[in-house]
Design a protein around this motif. Structure first.
Motif, short mmCIF file in Angstrom:
data_model
loop_
_atom_site.label_atom_id
_atom_site.label_comp_id
_atom_site.label_asym_id
_atom_site.label_seq_id
_atom_site.Cartn_x
_atom_site.Cartn_y
_atom_site.Cartn_z
N ASP A 291 36.98 62.91 14.79
CA ASP A 291 38.33 63.44 14.71
C ASP A 291 38.55 64.27 13.44
O ASP A 291 39.63 64.32 12.88
CB ASP A 291 39.38 62.32 14.81
CG ASP A 291 40.68 62.85 15.41
OD1 ASP A 291 40.63 63.86 16.14
OD2 ASP A 291 41.74 62.27 15.13
N GLN B 212 36.72 71.06 19.80
CA GLN B 212 37.73 71.45 20.77
C GLN B 212 38.79 72.26 20.02
O GLN B 212 39.26 71.84 18.95
CB GLN B 212 38.37 70.23 21.42
CG GLN B 212 39.42 70.60 22.44
CD GLN B 212 40.01 69.37 23.12
OE1 GLN B 212 39.80 68.24 22.70
NE2 GLN B 212 40.76 69.60 24.17
N THR C 72 35.03 66.54 18.76
CA THR C 72 35.09 65.67 19.92
C THR C 72 34.17 64.49 19.64
O THR C 72 33.29 64.56 18.80
CB THR C 72 34.63 66.41 21.19
OG1 THR C 72 33.31 66.90 20.98
CG2 THR C 72 35.56 67.57 21.51
N GLU D 138 32.63 74.81 21.28
CA GLU D 138 32.81 73.71 22.23
C GLU D 138 31.46 73.10 22.62
O GLU D 138 31.37 71.91 22.85
CB GLU D 138 33.56 74.20 23.46
CG GLU D 138 35.04 74.43 23.18
CD GLU D 138 35.79 75.04 24.35
OE1 GLU D 138 35.17 75.54 25.31
OE2 GLU D 138 37.05 75.05 24.28
#
Length: 173
Positions: free
Chosen positions: A66, A102, A120, A97
């Motif tokens: 995160d 993201q 992610t 990605e």
């Protein structure tokens, strides 16, 4: 090149020489060491799309779960600039990605693009991920030889969609 080590490993600093006034060079950091990384007006100065991708792979390894990645680069790095959907920046998004980011936001400012991504979870399997190039509008077709930070042998990189190749001796296949 900065080496990213297993999480929990200690950072490593190479000591400066007698003629060097610096405290030393940071040579290794543990994975997951940062909550936020900011690259402001950096990526557009790297001479090859795959070097940009490799820098982002290292960034992904250094970010915690995160984590937040903030990118700022000039409009001139994208051929569409402010006249429609971003062409090269769409490829940046796909490349990022593919390595575990993201996109949260894209902001068009006066003379720069601001991009925000978060990591992610879990991170990608680095042995299986296909690295995609991060082109800019003014990349040329030069071929350059670099030592990859992701793989162990020298590779020849081609801009403008050319494939990277190596024959194991660093010669183009």
């Amino acid at each position: 090149a900065l080496e990213v080590r297993d999480a929990g490993a200690a950072p490593e600093v190479a000591e400066g020489t007698a003629s060097d006034t610096s405290a030393g060079d940071l040579v290794a950091m543990p994975a997951g060491s940062f909550d936020v990384l900011v690259f402001s007006l950096v990526l557009s100065y790297l001479p090859h799309p795959m070097l940009r991708t490799q820098m982002m792979v290292q960034a992904r390894k250094l970010l915690r779960e995160d984590g937040l990645l903030l990118l700022v680069d000039p409009h001139s790095c994208d051929s569409a600039a402010t006249k429609g959907p971003p062409k090269q920046l769409a490829e940046w998004k796909r490349a990022l990605e593919s390595i575990g980011f993201q996109q949260l936001k894209r902001e068009v400012l006066h003379s720069v693009h601001g991009l925000a991504f978060h990591t992610t979870t879990p991170p990608p399997d680095w042995d299986a991920v296909e690295l995609l190039p991060m082109p800019i509008a003014y990349d040329d077709n030069r071929e350059i030889k670099v030592r990859s930070t992701v793989i162990d042998e020298p590779v020849f990189l081609k801009a403008a969609g050319g494939a990277a190749s190596s024959d194991g001796d660093g010669k183009q296949a």
